[in-house]
Scaffold this active site. Structure first.
Site, PDB file in Angstrom:
ATOM      1  N   ASP A 196       0.878  -1.159   0.000  1.00 17.27           N
ATOM      2  CA  ASP A 196       0.000   0.000   0.000  1.00 17.27           C
ATOM      3  C   ASP A 196       0.927   1.224   0.000  1.00 17.27           C
ATOM      4  O   ASP A 196       2.118   1.116   0.350  1.00 17.27           O
ATOM      5  CB  ASP A 196      -0.878  -0.037   1.256  1.00 17.27           C
ATOM      6  CG  ASP A 196      -1.713   1.206   1.417  1.00 17.27           C
ATOM      7  OD1 ASP A 196      -2.301   1.658   0.419  1.00 17.27           O
ATOM      8  OD2 ASP A 196      -1.754   1.747   2.533  1.00 17.27           O
ATOM      9  N   ASP A 198      -0.142   5.027   0.962  1.00 22.23           N
ATOM     10  CA  ASP A 198      -0.407   6.017   1.997  1.00 22.23           C
ATOM     11  C   ASP A 198      -0.323   5.392   3.393  1.00 22.23           C
ATOM     12  O   ASP A 198      -0.947   4.366   3.664  1.00 22.23           O
ATOM     13  CB  ASP A 198      -1.786   6.635   1.793  1.00 22.23           C
ATOM     14  CG  ASP A 198      -1.879   7.398   0.480  1.00 22.23           C
ATOM     15  OD1 ASP A 198      -2.410   8.504   0.466  1.00 22.23           O
ATOM     16  OD2 ASP A 198      -1.398   6.877  -0.553  1.00 22.23           O
ATOM     17  N   ARG A 241     -14.780  11.644  -0.777  1.00 22.02           N
ATOM     18  CA  ARG A 241     -13.595  12.460  -0.498  1.00 22.02           C
ATOM     19  C   ARG A 241     -13.067  13.142  -1.747  1.00 22.02           C
ATOM     20  O   ARG A 241     -12.716  14.321  -1.731  1.00 22.02           O
ATOM     21  CB  ARG A 241     -12.509  11.583   0.142  1.00 22.02           C
ATOM     22  CG  ARG A 241     -12.808  11.182   1.588  1.00 22.02           C
ATOM     23  CD  ARG A 241     -11.756  10.259   2.148  1.00 22.02           C
ATOM     24  NE  ARG A 241     -11.844   8.923   1.564  1.00 22.02           N
ATOM     25  CZ  ARG A 241     -10.911   7.979   1.687  1.00 22.02           C
ATOM     26  NH1 ARG A 241      -9.796   8.254   2.334  1.00 22.02           N
ATOM     27  NH2 ARG A 241     -11.068   6.795   1.151  1.00 22.02           N
ATOM     28  N   ASP A 352      -1.839  -0.898   5.763  1.00 20.75           N
ATOM     29  CA  ASP A 352      -2.236  -0.429   7.093  1.00 20.75           C
ATOM     30  C   ASP A 352      -3.736  -0.307   7.288  1.00 20.75           C
ATOM     31  O   ASP A 352      -4.209  -0.214   8.424  1.00 20.75           O
ATOM     32  CB  ASP A 352      -1.601   0.942   7.367  1.00 20.75           C
ATOM     33  CG  ASP A 352      -2.269   2.045   6.554  1.00 20.75           C
ATOM     34  OD1 ASP A 352      -2.801   2.988   7.168  1.00 20.75           O
ATOM     35  OD2 ASP A 352      -2.264   1.966   5.318  1.00 20.75           O
TER      36      ASP A 352
END
Length: 406
Positions: A196, A198, A241, A352
């Site tokens: 991943d 970010d 978003r 995460d």
């Protein structure tokens, strides 16, 4: 009738000791059943299990060994082993094997005591303990150091889920990471690592940084947090978003890219993996613009992320193409494994957030990195207290093998 004898030698390490001992044994046609040694702070502990032929006197070989070891200032002891005990030991070696990896800034006696207690409670026996990290300097700052000890254990735990939960509880209590994995042929034969982006490869959520520039930071951060915790569907939250970014100038993207900070250990991990012939990939729910920048900087092989739509120099509040959500990440992992001609067991996945769980569960080794509580509890492995390069310990590499200290 032949005799089985366990011989233990200890003392100051020096060149030629093994040659001296085995040369004496060779004169008596000794068969070696098992052998091992460890050296800590130049002090040797050496063990060898031997079979003395029935037509040889064991007392003679033991006397010769005792005399020579005394000359070399070594302590030596002998213990007879019955055939029944030896056979029981051989049968025990056929049990399942696992690796327990203890990761911390500094290793303490309490950590080892608790880890070893859990292994014993679950019917596991420790065969070997190995230090993978470099030797720590006495005056080194703890918050900048790293330490790793690996336990090789055998046995059949009655409840693997409970064992992992017990290790997780210890980790939370002591501020350490404890990984438990099967000791299989795949452990040091992984070939692909997917990340991943970010809050994994970089210490930021890019969409939150974009939102700050657009003046909608708090709104987007709230949605991001709920999505990462698994309380909101990723795809729906992502669309919400991105929509809030409408009208943002594309000039902002470069400014944000310049200030993004790599996660601790990211550069060392990627460069080491590249040197070892691993392939690497970014599978991100973030944006291609930033992922491709990391690809160029770190030498990542593959990048899959979302394409932020821009028209007339402004963000439209939409993305083009299929959104890279949790399901898509898992699919991409499979596609890359097939492309590279490897199985899932040879893939490592690192992430995460809740949207990373599908790919973490799909990979042979899935690692929740500095993850949200839900993700940490759901993943089989987690790293919360060290940098990304601690993943090298999970696949069995020592610091000296990965360009670190010995």
């Amino acid at each position: 009738m032949s005799e089985i004898i366990l011989i233990n030698v200890s003392g100051r390490d020096k060149p030629g000791l093994t040659s001296e001992m085995t040369s004496i044994m060779a004169q008596y046609d000794i068969r070696i059943l098992d052998i091992g040694q460890a050296v800590i702070h130049d002090y040797l502990t050496w063990g060898i299990l031997v079979e003395v032929p029935g037509d040889r006197e064991s007392s003679s070989v033991l006397k010769d060994l005792l005399f020579r070891m005394h000359e070399l200032e070594q302590d030596v002891s002998f213990k007879p082993v019955s055939k029944e005990d030896y056979q029981h030991w051989v049968e025990g070696k056929g049990k399942a094997r696992y690796i327990v990896t203890l990761l911390s800034r500094a290793i303490s006696a309490e950590q080892i005591a608790k880890v070893s207690a859990v292994t014993a409670e679950h019917g596991l026996n420790i065969d070997n303990i190995t230090r993978l990290s470099g030797r720590p300097a006495v005056d080194a700052a703890v918050d900048a150091s790293k330490a790793c000890i690996e336990f090789s254990v055998r046995g059949t735990p009655p409840d693997l889920d409970q064992l992992r939960q017990d290790f997780l509880n210890i980790g939370n209590q002591l501020g350490v990471d404890i990984a438990f994995q099967e000791d299989s042929i795949f452990r040091r034969n992984r070939r692909l690592v997917v990340f991943d982006m970010d809050s994994t490869l970089i210490e930021a959520e890019v969409i939150d940084e974009l939102a700050k520039e657009a003046g909608v930071g708090e709104q987007v951060s709230e949605i991001t947090e709920l999505a990462m915790q698994g309380k909101l569907d990723f795809k729906q939250s992502f669309e919400k978003r991105v929509a809030l970014l409408e009208g943002l100038s594309e000039d902002v993207l470069e400014r944000i890219a310049q200030r993004l900070k790599l996660t601790e250990g990211a550069e060392r991990l990627i460069s080491t993996l590249r040197g070892l012939g691993y392939k690497t990939a970014i599978l991100s729910g973030g944006f291609n613009y930033f992922a491709e920048g990391l690809q160029e900087k770190l030498g990542i092989d593959y990048v899959f992320a979302n394409e932020l739509e821009i028209k007339d120099g402004k963000v439209t509040g939409r993305v083009t193409g299929r959104v890279v959500d949790g399901e898509r990440k898992a699919e991409l992992l499979d596609e890359l494994a097939e492309k590279e001609g490897i199985g899932r067991q040879q893939v490592i996945a690192v992430g995460d957030g809740a949207n990373d769980l599908p790919m973490l569960s799909r990979a042979g080794l899935g690692v929740a990195f500095r993850a949200k509580p839900l993700v940490k509890e759901s993943a089989k492995h987690s790293i919360s207290n060290l940098g990304l390069d601690a993943i090298l310990y999970l696949i069995g590499f020592r610091d000296r093998e990965a360009g670190g200290q010995i």
